[in-house]
Design an enzyme around this catalytic site. Structure first.
Site, PDB file in Angstrom:
ATOM      1  N   ASN A 279     -42.841   2.063 -32.647  1.00 37.76           N
ATOM      2  CA  ASN A 279     -44.297   2.421 -32.456  1.00 37.76           C
ATOM      3  C   ASN A 279     -44.874   3.859 -32.867  1.00 37.76           C
ATOM      4  O   ASN A 279     -46.145   4.183 -32.595  1.00 37.76           O
ATOM      5  CB  ASN A 279     -44.714   1.865 -30.988  1.00 37.76           C
ATOM      6  CG  ASN A 279     -44.293   2.936 -29.942  1.00 37.76           C
ATOM      7  OD1 ASN A 279     -43.259   3.565 -30.093  1.00 37.76           O
ATOM      8  ND2 ASN A 279     -44.979   2.834 -28.795  1.00 37.76           N
ATOM      9  N   LYS A 280     -44.011   4.615 -33.129  1.00 38.15           N
ATOM     10  CA  LYS A 280     -44.392   6.290 -33.499  1.00 38.15           C
ATOM     11  C   LYS A 280     -45.140   6.197 -34.849  1.00 38.15           C
ATOM     12  O   LYS A 280     -45.143   5.210 -35.550  1.00 38.15           O
ATOM     13  CB  LYS A 280     -43.145   7.147 -33.445  1.00 38.15           C
ATOM     14  CG  LYS A 280     -42.494   7.002 -31.942  1.00 38.15           C
ATOM     15  CD  LYS A 280     -43.310   7.410 -30.942  1.00 38.15           C
ATOM     16  CE  LYS A 280     -42.586   7.912 -29.702  1.00 38.15           C
ATOM     17  NZ  LYS A 280     -41.838   6.860 -29.213  1.00 38.15           N
ATOM     18  N   THR A 281     -45.750   7.405 -35.028  1.00 39.16           N
ATOM     19  CA  THR A 281     -46.555   7.583 -36.299  1.00 39.16           C
ATOM     20  C   THR A 281     -45.604   7.324 -37.395  1.00 39.16           C
ATOM     21  O   THR A 281     -46.277   7.078 -38.549  1.00 39.16           O
ATOM     22  CB  THR A 281     -47.174   9.068 -36.147  1.00 39.16           C
ATOM     23  OG1 THR A 281     -46.124   9.995 -36.034  1.00 39.16           O
ATOM     24  CG2 THR A 281     -47.944   9.241 -34.964  1.00 39.16           C
TER      25      THR A 281
END
Length: 379
Positions: free
Chosen positions: A182-184
């Site tokens: 779910n990170k950038t």
């Protein structure tokens, strides 16, 4: 309508690169991982070495180990963070010393750190929370005055800035990024340790692969099998399959960031006026990565945080809470005799915080549905 909390943006480029890895026969750490590391260092502007690892947690552990943290040492960490920030300190037999955060930014500040310093303090671990970078210069000054290292937990913060400088290029000991799903940007699981210190880099490289003085790709690609074990290391390397995804995710970091800024701006426009505190924006001239969009339900709202969370869930909107403070967690509370009154800001944030869905691929319709649902719930 159902709105997921996150949705990785995986394109044909990532898929083709992974397929190439599967077909070329080299699946573990090799040429693609080296390329990803070089590209990441170049993205930050050079002058640093990037070391790919299988999680940000392992990167934090490697950085502390390379920095010589061990039994009897203390490391300052915020209570308002994920447990990985503190657990890696315990891996090495050292003790985390927990401090409060700023209510608005959720970041640790020099104001919170300074009173916690003792003669045993060796390092400070600021967490750039939710994509908002900590105000680094006061922390850097405090560390310099007291002969301390700074290990930055940058799991949320690509491509945030502080003082106009990218996180990862601050004059600190090391910075660790996360590439969790779910990170950038994502590699599924993974992380990157970044440092300008050649000794930290050399030690981290050795320790990420069993303490062996040569990596497997070098041994097999050159046909020279001889190697030595120089320390009892770990198994923290990132595979070429994961790096194949990361190579192309990194090229899209600007596009992804623009998408997250669009979501954040639309949220801010439509949620203004509700009995909630919107997340702090980055100071003028700075960049917020918008990994998270956290709203805080005010005491005067008709429903409390848990009730709002439940109502959004009933409408198909997947939210989260980042995080339950570590002083509330059984292990940390009991081992270090932690009490809620010592962390008033973390307590207030935790009682009120809801992380709304945010990712680069959110449609305007999804954003509008979240906002209209919140208006209905809070009316």
């Amino acid at each position: 309508m159902e709105v997921s909390f996150f949705r990785p943006q995986i394109g044909e480029e990532e898929i083709a690169e992974v397929v190439d890895s599967l077909r070329n026969g080299w699946l573990t750490t090799g040429a693609k991982t080296k390329r990803f590391e070089q590209d990441f260092a170049a993205y930050l502007g050079g002058g640093v070495e990037a070391i790919a690892v299988n999680s940000a947690t392992s990167g934090l552990h490697l950085a502390l180990e390379a920095a010589g943290i061990g039994p009897g040492d203390e490391v300052i960490v915020p209570s308002y963070t994920f447990t990985a920030t503190a657990e890696v300190v315990r891996y090495l037999g050292a003790d985390p010393v927990f401090v409060d955060c700023d209510y608005d930014t959720l970041c640790v500040t020099a104001y919170h750190v300074a009173p916690a310093l003792t003669e045993r303090t060796r390092a400070i671990m600021p967490v750039h929370f939710g994509g908002m970078a900590c105000d680094m210069q006061p922390l850097i000054d405090l560390a310099a005055e007291n002969g301390l290292m700074i290990i930055e937990d940058a799991a949320h913060s690509l491509p945030a800035t502080s003082g106009g400088v990218l996180v990862g290029k601050q004059p600190t000991t090391a910075t660790i990024f996360s590439f969790y799903a779910n990170k950038t940007i994502t590699t599924g699981e993974g992380g990157m340790l970044v440092t300008a210190d050649p000794e930290i880099a050399a030690r981290a490289k050795i320790m990420r692969q069993h303490g062996i003085d040569r990596d497997a790709f070098d041994r097999f690609a050159t046909g020279r099998w001889v190697y030595d074990v120089v320390a009892p290391g770990y198994k923290y390397n990132l595979t070429d399959i994961a790096s194949a995804i990361g190579i192309h995710q990194l090229r899209k970091v600007g596009e992804f960031h623009s998408g997250r800024m669009r979501v954040a701006a639309r949220y801010r426009e439509q949620l203004d006026g509700l009995p909630i505190d919107l997340p702090a924006e980055a100071p003028d001239g700075e960049t917020h990565s918008w990994h998270l969009f956290i709203v805080k339900v005010r005491p005067e709202a008709p429903l409390d945080r848990d009730a709002v969370f439940a109502e959004l869930g009933r409408r198909g909107i997947v939210c989260s809470v980042h995080y339950r403070p570590l002083h509330r967690m059984t292990y940390w509370r009991e081992r270090y005799n932690l009490h809620a009154q010592h962390f008033p800001n973390a307590e207030r944030v935790f009682a009120r915080a809801i992380s709304l869905p945010i990712h680069a691929g959110m449609t305007d319709g999804e954003i509008d549905f979240v906002c209209s649902s919140l208006r209905q719930v809070l009316s």
